[in-house]
Structure formats: C-alpha cells, structure tokens
Design a protein around this motif. Sequence first.
Motif, mmCIF file in Angstrom:
data_model
loop_
_atom_site.group_PDB
_atom_site.id
_atom_site.type_symbol
_atom_site.label_atom_id
_atom_site.label_comp_id
_atom_site.label_asym_id
_atom_site.label_seq_id
_atom_site.Cartn_x
_atom_site.Cartn_y
_atom_site.Cartn_z
ATOM 1 N N SER B 71 -4.682 6.276 1.938
ATOM 2 C CA SER B 71 -4.869 4.947 2.503
ATOM 3 C C SER B 71 -4.866 3.874 1.417
ATOM 4 O O SER B 71 -4.184 2.848 1.539
ATOM 5 N N VAL B 72 -5.578 4.127 0.336
ATOM 6 C CA VAL B 72 -5.640 3.099 -0.706
ATOM 7 C C VAL B 72 -4.323 3.035 -1.467
ATOM 8 O O VAL B 72 -3.858 1.953 -1.860
ATOM 9 N N SER B 73 -3.674 4.184 -1.635
ATOM 10 C CA SER B 73 -2.380 4.210 -2.317
ATOM 11 C C SER B 73 -1.339 3.396 -1.520
ATOM 12 O O SER B 73 -0.642 2.539 -2.067
ATOM 13 N N LEU B 74 -1.268 3.666 -0.222
ATOM 14 C CA LEU B 74 -0.350 2.923 0.650
ATOM 15 C C LEU B 74 -0.678 1.429 0.663
ATOM 16 O O LEU B 74 0.203 0.571 0.658
ATOM 17 N N MET B 75 -1.968 1.144 0.680
ATOM 18 C CA MET B 75 -2.387 -0.259 0.745
ATOM 19 C C MET B 75 -1.927 -1.035 -0.488
ATOM 20 O O MET B 75 -1.405 -2.141 -0.374
ATOM 21 N N THR B 76 -2.126 -0.424 -1.669
ATOM 22 C CA THR B 76 -1.737 -1.146 -2.887
ATOM 23 C C THR B 76 -0.232 -1.404 -2.897
ATOM 24 O O THR B 76 0.229 -2.435 -3.385
ATOM 25 N N GLU B 77 0.533 -0.469 -2.319
ATOM 26 C CA GLU B 77 1.987 -0.691 -2.240
ATOM 27 C C GLU B 77 2.325 -1.866 -1.340
ATOM 28 O O GLU B 77 3.117 -2.736 -1.694
ATOM 29 N N ILE B 78 1.692 -1.860 -0.174
ATOM 30 C CA ILE B 78 2.110 -2.809 0.867
ATOM 31 C C ILE B 78 1.628 -4.244 0.614
ATOM 32 O O ILE B 78 2.278 -5.202 1.028
ATOM 33 N N ILE B 79 0.501 -4.380 -0.071
ATOM 34 C CA ILE B 79 -0.020 -5.761 -0.235
ATOM 35 C C ILE B 79 0.591 -6.486 -1.426
ATOM 36 O O ILE B 79 0.447 -7.701 -1.553
ATOM 37 N N LYS B 80 1.276 -5.762 -2.281
ATOM 38 C CA LYS B 80 1.904 -6.435 -3.433
ATOM 39 C C LYS B 80 2.941 -7.427 -2.959
ATOM 40 O O LYS B 80 3.829 -7.081 -2.175
ATOM 41 N N GLY B 81 2.808 -8.671 -3.410
ATOM 42 C CA GLY B 81 3.756 -9.709 -3.017
ATOM 43 C C GLY B 81 3.327 -10.465 -1.770
ATOM 44 O O GLY B 81 3.932 -11.472 -1.403
ATOM 45 N N LYS B 82 2.279 -9.967 -1.100
ATOM 46 C CA LYS B 82 1.796 -10.658 0.101
ATOM 47 C C LYS B 82 0.838 -11.792 -0.300
ATOM 48 O O LYS B 82 0.200 -11.729 -1.351
ATOM 49 N N THR B 83 0.766 -12.805 0.560
ATOM 50 C CA THR B 83 -0.242 -13.847 0.329
ATOM 51 C C THR B 83 -1.595 -13.304 0.765
ATOM 52 O O THR B 83 -1.673 -12.309 1.497
ATOM 53 N N GLU B 84 -2.648 -13.977 0.342
ATOM 54 C CA GLU B 84 -3.996 -13.551 0.742
ATOM 55 C C GLU B 84 -4.131 -13.572 2.265
ATOM 56 O O GLU B 84 -4.743 -12.674 2.852
ATOM 57 N N ALA B 85 -3.550 -14.591 2.885
ATOM 58 C CA ALA B 85 -3.653 -14.706 4.345
ATOM 59 C C ALA B 85 -2.927 -13.548 5.021
ATOM 60 O O ALA B 85 -3.430 -12.963 5.992
ATOM 61 N N GLU B 86 -1.768 -13.193 4.501
ATOM 62 C CA GLU B 86 -1.018 -12.070 5.081
ATOM 63 C C GLU B 86 -1.795 -10.754 4.926
ATOM 64 O O GLU B 86 -1.810 -9.916 5.836
ATOM 65 N N ALA B 87 -2.433 -10.600 3.769
ATOM 66 C CA ALA B 87 -3.220 -9.376 3.526
ATOM 67 C C ALA B 87 -4.406 -9.294 4.482
ATOM 68 O O ALA B 87 -4.725 -8.224 5.009
ATOM 69 N N GLU B 88 -5.032 -10.434 4.736
ATOM 70 C CA GLU B 88 -6.152 -10.468 5.687
ATOM 71 C C GLU B 88 -5.687 -10.068 7.087
ATOM 72 O O GLU B 88 -6.391 -9.364 7.813
ATOM 73 N N THR B 89 -4.499 -10.545 7.456
ATOM 74 C CA THR B 89 -3.955 -10.182 8.770
ATOM 75 C C THR B 89 -3.717 -8.677 8.856
ATOM 76 O O THR B 89 -4.042 -8.033 9.857
ATOM 77 N N LEU B 90 -3.181 -8.115 7.769
ATOM 78 C CA LEU B 90 -2.968 -6.669 7.736
ATOM 79 C C LEU B 90 -4.287 -5.916 7.866
ATOM 80 O O LEU B 90 -4.373 -4.897 8.562
ATOM 81 N N PHE B 91 -5.321 -6.419 7.179
ATOM 82 C CA PHE B 91 -6.649 -5.802 7.264
ATOM 83 C C PHE B 91 -7.103 -5.735 8.718
ATOM 84 O O PHE B 91 -7.545 -4.699 9.216
ATOM 85 N N THR B 92 -6.964 -6.855 9.420
ATOM 86 C CA THR B 92 -7.387 -6.915 10.826
ATOM 87 C C THR B 92 -6.581 -5.939 11.675
ATOM 88 O O THR B 92 -7.138 -5.195 12.486
ATOM 89 N N GLN B 93 -5.257 -5.930 11.446
ATOM 90 C CA GLN B 93 -4.403 -5.028 12.237
ATOM 91 C C GLN B 93 -4.730 -3.562 11.954
ATOM 92 O O GLN B 93 -4.784 -2.733 12.859
#
Lengths: 407, 150
Positions: B71-93
């Motif tokens: 989970s953390v490995s995938l997360m670090t991949e996916i959030i790179k390049g995202k804005t903070e707001a986009e990352a927060e949305t992903l967290f919620t989803q």
Amino acid sequence: MTTFPVEQIRADFPILQEKIRNKPLVYLDNAASCQKPQAVIDSIVHTYSHEYANIHRGVHTLSVKATDRFEGAREKVRAFINAASTKEIIFVRGATEAINLVAQSFGKSQLQAGDEIVISAMEHHANIVPWQMLCQQIGTVLKVVPINQQGELLFDEYLNLLTDKTKLVAITHMSNALGTINPVKQIVEAAHSKNIPVLLDGAQAIPHMAVDVQDLDCDFYVFSGHKLYGPSGTGVLYGKQALLEAMPPYQGGGDMIRKVTFTETEYAGLPHKFEAGTPAIAEIIGLGAAIDYLNQFGMAAISAYEAELLAYATEQAQQIKGLNIIGQAAEKGGILSFTLDRIHPHDIGTMLDSLGIAIRAGHHCAMPVMDFYGVPATARASFAMYNTRQEIDVLMQGIKSLIEVFG
Amino acid sequence: MFDDLRDLYQEVIFDHNRNPRNFRVMDDANRQVEGFNPLCGDRLTLFLKIEDGVINDASFQGQGCAISTASVSLMTEIIKGKTEAEAETLFTQFHEMTTGKSEDIQLEAIGKLAVLAGVREYPARVKCATLAWHTLDAALKNQAQSISTE
C-alpha cells in the motif's frame, strides 16, 4: 502417544465441529482464550433456566440455591489449586483485575516511595502496567529481571535484584508470548528468604499443569476463567489469608459490607470484602463446571499430553526452512511462537485463517518481549488438550504452502 | 491452496512487497511523518518533498505486512507529481474504497490502487492498507508528530 482420550474430549466441545471458510476449524489460539465444553455451556443454561437469582441477599429459595452453587464454585476452585481456605479465593473478572486489585490494595497500603517491585522481561502487559500505575501514584520503583535468548529468566540476575528495598515480586508462571515456564518455586523461596511476598501470574499456566498454591508457597496467585475452559468475565485472586486480612477493600459497594451508616462502614470478612457488587454469578458457577470437567482427566495427564503435542510441533517446525522459533526455553508449555523470513505475522495469520487455522499474530500484549527479540510481532500457535497431531500437520502444511506463495 | 485469498493477495501486492518502490530515506524531504499501527506494531516513516503545492518526491522506510508495504509502495508511486489537493482526494477515495462505505466507487479513478480493494472483506486488515494514507494525510496537513491508526 499416551492413551489420552482426545477424541472424546473433542466431541465435548461443540465449536470444534464448526467449519471456518469451509474448512474444519483448527483452533490454535488457546493462549488467548480456550473454547468451552458442553458441560460449561449446559451449566450456564441450567443456572439461568432453573437456579438464577442474586446471591447472598435473599431468603427466597432461588437466592439460596444460587448462593449455594456460587459458593460451591469457590470450594471447587479452592480444591483445584489446593488453597487452605475458601476465604483465600476472591472472584474477580480475570487475571488482569486480580493484579490491579493487588497493586491498588496491597500496593497502596503496604508499599511506599522508593520501595521496589520486581517483575520480569517476559511479562504480559497485565503484569506490567498495573505496577507502573502504582509507581506513578506512590513513587515505587519497577525492576525488571532480564531473560536470555532462549527466553529463560536469568536467575542470578533475579537474585541480585532482591534487595532490602524489594517489597514485592510479581512474575509470570508461564509466558504467553514465549511459552517459558518459570522456576516459580525457587523464585518464591529466594524472595521469602528475604521476607518478600510473591505474586504469580498464572493466567497461562493454570490450564496446562497442576497448581498447588500451598506447595508453591506463593502469596498471591491469579488466573482467568476463560483460559481454563470456563466463561469469560471470571477470574480468581488467591491470596494468603493473613495478607488479604490486612489489605483494604479494592472497590466499595454492596456485598462487601457488614454495616453501613452515613458516618462509617464496617466491611465484610473474607472473601466478600473484595467482592463488591453482583458478580458474574452464572459464569462463576460455569467456572466450577469447567473445573469438574478437567478433574475427570486430571491436570497431570493433560500436561503430559500437551507436552507431547508441543514436542511434535517443535520438531516439525524446526524442519521448515526460514521458520524461526521465538522462545526455546528448556521448560516450556504448549506455545509455539515463530516468525518466517520475509513474511509478516499478519500475513501468516490471514493466510492460515483461509485454511481454517486460527492462530494469533501480533505482539501478544508483550511488547517488551517483541523489542527484546527485535521483531514487531510473531505468529503464535498455542495448544490445548483438545488439539491433535493431525491439526499440527495441517498447520505445518499451511505454513509450507504460504512460504511457497510468497516466494 | 489459497484460492479464497486471491482478491486480497493479488500478484501486484506480492510484487510490491518483494520489491518496494521508493524505499529509501530522503535527505532533502520537507515533510516527514511516522505512522504506527499499535495493533500489529507496523511502523513506517513517510518522506515528502512538496514544492509550490506539488509532491515532487515521495519515499518511505519501515517494516510491515505485505498489505501495508504494498500500500505504501503503491502510494508513493501514484502521488508523485500530484498536487496536495489531488493527493487529498485520492486519500478520501482510497479510504472509501477500503472501508466499503461507497459501493459504487470509481475504481478506474484510483487506477492501480484498486488492487487493494479486497481488504474491505477483511476488517482485521483494513488498517494495514490505510496506515500509509493516514500518514500521508497527516503529512499534508503538516502534522509533524507521529500518527497512529488507533
């Protein structure tokens, strides 16, 4: 193998016929809690169906009957651990409450700032935290006897920790995380040679071996009913009468008084002084039924059978490459705590569960033990008198398969 | 033998567990938060480099089970390049997906993370998957102290 009647015993435990995820249940989480025989289940149903009322209060028939049964359970517990008197058997909710009772009642009344309490490095949190709380409250100091890599108490270090400042020793009879059985008789002897009282945490030991508190000469012995095939919410504090007499009540309320006015209260005698409020009546009667059930087989026979199971499980586990047994004391009860290289205990737990095998994965309420071995958690299979060699084979096959899957 | 577990332990999870991505200390991180799951003792440290509201780098250290490591490995991949707001949305989803509150969650929207949807059938393991994301949430809110799943 001995002629231990394991199949007869298994038939007495209805839950052992359950299927888990479509597989026959292999229940190996007995150190957390044991399953209940039909005799205990029937006892609870019988109490509520025919003999239930509050105890020690009523003149009516049901109350008298319930009181008889409840006090009868106290006598069964007394005989089971060979206490001198039923006055020395205090019913509590579990081993945890019993230790808290001793910490708050004995500790607060008999100890003072600077006094030392000796525990060991293999204690369950229940035999650490109550003493830490007492230390914060009155300024006593906790001393910890270290263990070696096998998980054995360093006895010389223990002797060194017994000083003029030591006012209590509180040590486990058998470790829940490692299986180590401590040399409790020698522990008591050494402490008594310096007039230091000893509390033994018998939560793990009680279902696996005969316990004779007079032979051990311990001052307090605590255990939980649910680990002794009895109902949850039951536990026992054994204390020597003279010590209990000198201790103030732990909780106030009904049932623990002789006379109450708004200016003063006269407390009841032992054991009622420590049993405020309505206890778990049907459950404690059920604990008595569990003891009757165990007495059919005898603790010596149970102990011998479980030793064979542990020896077999250990031998099988040692043949699995990448499996590390945590806790290899020479004197050990039916607990196989282990880790697998590169596979986290929680993954082991989930994978075995899918095969119907219930084990515990985690820190076993013994985080300092985990720290000592440098692991966040272990997987733990713990055995009871109803487990079989075949179940151990299922466990070992499951472990081998999951190692394969993880690759 | 473990057919029942195929939804939980997908090959992607084994892969990330064997070879976790972004598994390193980040010397120039400007956010660093420790996550802890007292239930199982899992511990991880998340490092982020956030510049102008964009997560330019993410890495982690620590040890945990296959689910939490993946989970953390995938997360670090996916959030790179995202804005903070986009990352927060992903967290919620992600949270909604794993706790099963939203049955009709758009699995496509969270891409690869969908491999972790299986945990919702295993209540005892949900926290393994969400530890990384709670730690990220704390880091984004700039809570410097360690966080716990309890």
